[in-house]
Design a protein around this motif. Structure first.
Motif, PDB file in Angstrom:
ATOM      1  N   LYS A  70       0.843  -1.186   0.000  1.00 51.67           N
ATOM      2  CA  LYS A  70       0.000   0.000   0.000  1.00 51.67           C
ATOM      3  C   LYS A  70       0.880   1.238   0.000  1.00 51.67           C
ATOM      4  O   LYS A  70       2.007   1.197   0.496  1.00 51.67           O
ATOM      5  CB  LYS A  70      -0.892   0.002   1.239  1.00 51.67           C
ATOM      6  CG  LYS A  70      -2.021  -1.001   1.150  1.00 51.67           C
ATOM      7  CD  LYS A  70      -2.952  -0.857   2.315  1.00 51.67           C
ATOM      8  CE  LYS A  70      -4.140  -1.788   2.146  1.00 51.67           C
ATOM      9  NZ  LYS A  70      -5.033  -1.719   3.292  1.00 51.67           N
ATOM     10  N   PRO A  71       0.374   2.361  -0.548  1.00 49.32           N
ATOM     11  CA  PRO A  71       1.194   3.569  -0.554  1.00 49.32           C
ATOM     12  C   PRO A  71       1.372   4.105   0.860  1.00 49.32           C
ATOM     13  O   PRO A  71       0.593   3.782   1.755  1.00 49.32           O
ATOM     14  CB  PRO A  71       0.369   4.540  -1.396  1.00 49.32           C
ATOM     15  CG  PRO A  71      -1.035   4.079  -1.266  1.00 49.32           C
ATOM     16  CD  PRO A  71      -0.962   2.587  -1.126  1.00 49.32           C
ATOM     17  N   ASN A  72       2.388   4.931   1.027  1.00 51.51           N
ATOM     18  CA  ASN A  72       2.524   5.619   2.307  1.00 51.51           C
ATOM     19  C   ASN A  72       1.308   6.500   2.512  1.00 51.51           C
ATOM     20  O   ASN A  72       0.828   7.108   1.556  1.00 51.51           O
ATOM     21  CB  ASN A  72       3.758   6.528   2.290  1.00 51.51           C
ATOM     22  CG  ASN A  72       5.038   5.726   2.306  1.00 51.51           C
ATOM     23  OD1 ASN A  72       5.128   4.714   2.991  1.00 51.51           O
ATOM     24  ND2 ASN A  72       6.011   6.172   1.526  1.00 51.51           N
ATOM     25  N   PRO A  73       0.838   6.593   3.746  1.00 49.19           N
ATOM     26  CA  PRO A  73      -0.254   7.544   3.972  1.00 49.19           C
ATOM     27  C   PRO A  73       0.213   8.945   3.573  1.00 49.19           C
ATOM     28  O   PRO A  73       1.356   9.312   3.822  1.00 49.19           O
ATOM     29  CB  PRO A  73      -0.498   7.466   5.475  1.00 49.19           C
ATOM     30  CG  PRO A  73       0.124   6.195   5.924  1.00 49.19           C
ATOM     31  CD  PRO A  73       1.243   5.902   4.977  1.00 49.19           C
ATOM     32  N   CYS A  74      -0.661   9.681   2.931  1.00 51.79           N
ATOM     33  CA  CYS A  74      -0.320  11.000   2.398  1.00 51.79           C
ATOM     34  C   CYS A  74       0.101  11.963   3.515  1.00 51.79           C
ATOM     35  O   CYS A  74      -0.506  11.984   4.584  1.00 51.79           O
ATOM     36  CB  CYS A  74      -1.530  11.547   1.651  1.00 51.79           C
ATOM     37  SG  CYS A  74      -1.449  13.296   1.295  1.00 51.79           S
ATOM     38  N   VAL A  75       1.128  12.764   3.247  1.00 46.35           N
ATOM     39  CA  VAL A  75       1.634  13.693   4.265  1.00 46.35           C
ATOM     40  C   VAL A  75       0.656  14.844   4.525  1.00 46.35           C
ATOM     41  O   VAL A  75       0.712  15.487   5.566  1.00 46.35           O
ATOM     42  CB  VAL A  75       3.008  14.298   3.870  1.00 46.35           C
ATOM     43  CG1 VAL A  75       4.081  13.234   3.852  1.00 46.35           C
ATOM     44  CG2 VAL A  75       2.934  15.023   2.532  1.00 46.35           C
ATOM     45  N   GLY A  76      -0.235  15.089   3.567  1.00 50.24           N
ATOM     46  CA  GLY A  76      -1.157  16.214   3.730  1.00 50.24           C
ATOM     47  C   GLY A  76      -2.453  15.818   4.399  1.00 50.24           C
ATOM     48  O   GLY A  76      -2.976  16.538   5.248  1.00 50.24           O
ATOM     49  N   CYS A  77      -2.999  14.645   4.018  1.00 46.07           N
ATOM     50  CA  CYS A  77      -4.343  14.286   4.495  1.00 46.07           C
ATOM     51  C   CYS A  77      -4.341  13.033   5.359  1.00 46.07           C
ATOM     52  O   CYS A  77      -5.406  12.595   5.792  1.00 46.07           O
ATOM     53  CB  CYS A  77      -5.284  14.113   3.306  1.00 46.07           C
ATOM     54  SG  CYS A  77      -4.850  12.727   2.246  1.00 46.07           S
ATOM     55  N   LEU A  78      -3.198  12.461   5.615  1.00 49.50           N
ATOM     56  CA  LEU A  78      -3.071  11.260   6.450  1.00 49.50           C
ATOM     57  C   LEU A  78      -3.896  10.096   5.899  1.00 49.50           C
ATOM     58  O   LEU A  78      -4.324   9.219   6.640  1.00 49.50           O
ATOM     59  CB  LEU A  78      -3.502  11.553   7.899  1.00 49.50           C
ATOM     60  CG  LEU A  78      -2.873  12.774   8.576  1.00 49.50           C
ATOM     61  CD1 LEU A  78      -3.633  13.138   9.841  1.00 49.50           C
ATOM     62  CD2 LEU A  78      -1.405  12.522   8.903  1.00 49.50           C
ATOM     63  N   GLN A 232       8.274  20.287  11.059  1.00 49.38           N
ATOM     64  CA  GLN A 232       8.855  19.566   9.934  1.00 49.38           C
ATOM     65  C   GLN A 232       8.340  20.130   8.612  1.00 49.38           C
ATOM     66  O   GLN A 232       7.137  20.145   8.362  1.00 49.38           O
ATOM     67  CB  GLN A 232       8.451  18.084  10.005  1.00 49.38           C
ATOM     68  CG  GLN A 232       9.161  17.290  11.070  1.00 49.38           C
ATOM     69  CD  GLN A 232      10.616  17.041  10.708  1.00 49.38           C
ATOM     70  OE1 GLN A 232      10.999  17.093   9.533  1.00 49.38           O
ATOM     71  NE2 GLN A 232      11.434  16.796  11.711  1.00 49.38           N
ATOM     72  N   VAL A 233       9.271  20.607   7.774  1.00 48.62           N
ATOM     73  CA  VAL A 233       8.904  21.051   6.427  1.00 48.62           C
ATOM     74  C   VAL A 233       9.829  20.346   5.434  1.00 48.62           C
ATOM     75  O   VAL A 233      11.046  20.498   5.544  1.00 48.62           O
ATOM     76  CB  VAL A 233       9.062  22.574   6.276  1.00 48.62           C
ATOM     77  CG1 VAL A 233       8.707  23.000   4.848  1.00 48.62           C
ATOM     78  CG2 VAL A 233       8.201  23.315   7.275  1.00 48.62           C
ATOM     79  N   PRO A 234       9.355  19.590   4.478  1.00 49.67           N
ATOM     80  CA  PRO A 234       7.963  19.159   4.343  1.00 49.67           C
ATOM     81  C   PRO A 234       7.568  18.211   5.475  1.00 49.67           C
ATOM     82  O   PRO A 234       8.446  17.681   6.155  1.00 49.67           O
ATOM     83  CB  PRO A 234       7.976  18.427   2.991  1.00 49.67           C
ATOM     84  CG  PRO A 234       9.366  17.913   2.842  1.00 49.67           C
ATOM     85  CD  PRO A 234      10.238  18.957   3.467  1.00 49.67           C
ATOM     86  N   PRO A 235       6.281  17.980   5.664  1.00 45.56           N
ATOM     87  CA  PRO A 235       5.870  17.106   6.770  1.00 45.56           C
ATOM     88  C   PRO A 235       6.394  15.685   6.581  1.00 45.56           C
ATOM     89  O   PRO A 235       6.599  15.247   5.450  1.00 45.56           O
ATOM     90  CB  PRO A 235       4.339  17.134   6.710  1.00 45.56           C
ATOM     91  CG  PRO A 235       3.947  17.920   5.521  1.00 45.56           C
ATOM     92  CD  PRO A 235       5.154  18.501   4.882  1.00 45.56           C
ATOM     93  N   LEU A 236       6.602  15.002   7.695  1.00 45.06           N
ATOM     94  CA  LEU A 236       7.101  13.622   7.627  1.00 45.06           C
ATOM     95  C   LEU A 236       5.996  12.680   7.154  1.00 45.06           C
ATOM     96  O   LEU A 236       4.812  12.949   7.341  1.00 45.06           O
ATOM     97  CB  LEU A 236       7.562  13.168   9.018  1.00 45.06           C
ATOM     98  CG  LEU A 236       8.820  13.832   9.579  1.00 45.06           C
ATOM     99  CD1 LEU A 236       9.078  13.316  10.992  1.00 45.06           C
ATOM    100  CD2 LEU A 236      10.023  13.569   8.668  1.00 45.06           C
TER     101      LEU A 236
END
Ligand SMILES: [Zn+2]
Length: 507
Positions: A70-78, A232-236
């Motif tokens: 599965k893809p990594n959970p999105c850094v913007g919307c979890l 953290q920028v960009p978010p982890l």
């Protein structure tokens, strides 16, 4: 769109896919705030000139069905806006929303999201500004990303609606309330405490958590550099996907208004309790509210009326306007025939004590009229009066004194629940009917300002109402045997049926 614009879109897109954004979040970062374009994110990206060139996250997202990874959970919307996670979240909402008992046609979604998404959204904007300053200036310049809530509804509202057979309507009174949880929320918000220990004190955080309005007010004052130093920028990449804790349904109250007549002299308006014990079996409120709440299948109700009558006072004429607010109703719409049947049921169950008419569902805003009417409108009464020493000759002269203003001290009988005060009330009209062959009893018809205590005006309440009707009679002793309200001059709620108004004026 110029070729250079598609090129920059492609670059921004590529950059944020690499950072770990899902495609929907990329569309948000590309500055798209048109909600309708979120129904088909792929199409909208294509329109912006974005080619699917297979970024790491993108490829996984595309072909998740065929892959075990599965893809990594999105850094913007979890993961909220990201397949395949969004699919399971939506299924969970559908499973959790037990809507079958409700007669709703529309719905809205209320979302309680973890606070850290505010920080993550801000971090994405800071990242954008750092790498694409001109693009940022042009598309954002102080504006925020399309919020996660708006994006979620724009992406999946129609899908949810189709499955639930409801239409998404942002003003709907039927709300599916979804509470989300993200395990690292506290951890990600913690830097706020060292950044602004004055706002997020330890005590405050323990009591309220990291409240979103406080985070927003802090973010408003931070510039990019300050933000980057703390967060953290960009978010982890999130360690897990956002989860649903609870799905609950909420529905705004339904207001059922009408008018009631009361034909007996032994029914209090509200349940009569003395030291926790019932003094009387029933009440106007219970007789009316019971069948209404049962039909609408609400959890409880609140009764309001234009003034109130004493337990021994009848309410005749067109009746007293009232409203029953039914809380959390499962049924919110009633047909004309159902309302008429409900009137009949209430009237019959009261065994002749009550009659209800003009029953209708009203908008909350119109209840102002009910409250205003209580203060401002005139009321008409018929009082059966008694002079033990015989009716004086001054009777006709006394009623001719109207209009007149009274000074009424709070009556003795209501002193336990009303503050002591002297109120000025106006008697607008008076007329009298003598009873043939009766030298002691007569009928007094009155039209008064709302809130006038009629019984006290007639007998004087030991001098607390001045002048009393006895005073007008030249100091004669006069008492009241029976009182009826004959009209309440409030044209609300609107008349529904042209049924006969029973005068029922016998005493
Ligand atoms: Zn996303």
């Amino acid at each position: 769109m110029s070729p250079s614009e598609s090129t920059i879109h492609q670059e921004v897109y590529k950059h944020f896919v690499d950072v770990g954004c899902c495609r929907t979040c990329c569309l948000r970062i590309l500055g798209n705030r048109d909600k309708s374009s979120y129904k088909s994110v792929d199409e909208s990206l294509k329109e912006l000139g974005v080619q699917n060139d297979g970024g790491a996250n993108e490829k996984d997202e595309d072909s998740h069905c065929n892959k075990l990874v599965k893809p990594n959970p999105c850094v913007g919307c979890l993961g909220l806006l990201q397949k395949p996670y969004s699919d399971s979240l939506i299924n969970e909402i559908i499973r959790g929303a037990n809507i079958s008992e409700y007669d709703a046609k529309t719905f809205n979604v209320s979302m309680n999201l973890p606070s850290c998404y505010l920080l993550r959204s801000e971090a994405l904007l800071v990242e954008l500004r750092k790498h694409f300053p001109a693009f940022y200036e042009k598309n954002f310049d102080g504006q925020a990303l399309l919020s996660l809530k708006d994006a979620f509804k724009a992406c999946f509202g129609h899908q949810l609606g189709d499955t639930l057979s409801l239409t998404l309507d942002l003003s709907s009174g039927f709300v599916i309330d979804v509470e989300f949880r993200y395990d690292d929320d506290q951890e990600e918000c913690k830097p706020l405490c060292s950044l602004r220990p004055d706002i997020f004190t330890r005590h405050y955080v323990r009591k309220n958590g990291y409240t979103k309005n406080r985070i927003e007010s802090i973010l408003d004052t931070l510039d990019c550099d300050e933000f980057s130093k703390t967060f953290q920028v960009p978010p982890l990449i999130p360690s897990q996907v956002i989860k649903i804790v609870k799905v609950t349904l909420a529905r705004e109250s339904t207001n059922v208004a009408g008018r009631y007549n009361k034909y007996c002299r032994d029914l209090p308006q509200t349940p009569w309790l003395l030291n926790g014990e019932r003094k009387m079996e029933s009440s106007v409120e219970e007789l009316i509210s019971g069948p209404i709440v049962a039909l609408l299948r609400g959890t409880s109700s609140k009764f309001a009326s234009s003034g109130r009558e004493d337990v021994d006072v009848r309410s005749l004429g067109r009746g007293r306007p009232f409203n029953v607010e039914v809380l959390m109703p499962k049924v919110a719409a009633l047909q004309f025939d159902q309302l008429r049947a409900l009137e009949k049921e209430i009237t019959e169950k009261s065994e002749g004590k009550l009659k209800v008419r003009d029953l209708q569902i009203v908008a909350r805003e119109s209840l102002v009229t009910l409250k205003q009417g209580e203060e401002e409108k005139t009321k008409e009464y018929t009082a059966l009066c008694f002079c033990p020493d015989g009716i004086p000759d001054t009777l006709e002269g006394a009623v001719a004194r109207a209009p007149l203003v009274l000074d009424q001290s709070t009556p003795i009988r209501v002193l336990h629940r009303r503050p002591v005060a002297v109120r000025q009330k106006e008697i607008l009209e008076m007329s009298v009917t003598r009873l043939e062959g009766d030298a002691q009893k007569f009928i007094l018809n009155l039209k008064t300002q709302a809130g006038t205590y009629i019984k006290e005006f007639i007998h004087g309440d030991f001098g607390r109402t001045k002048p009393s009707f006895g005073d007008l009679l030249g100091g004669a002793k006069v008492d009241i045997l029976a009182l009826d309200v004959t009209d309440i001059a409030l044209d609300w709620p609107p008349r529904v049926s042209c049924d006969d108004v029973q005068s029922n004026g016998k005493h």
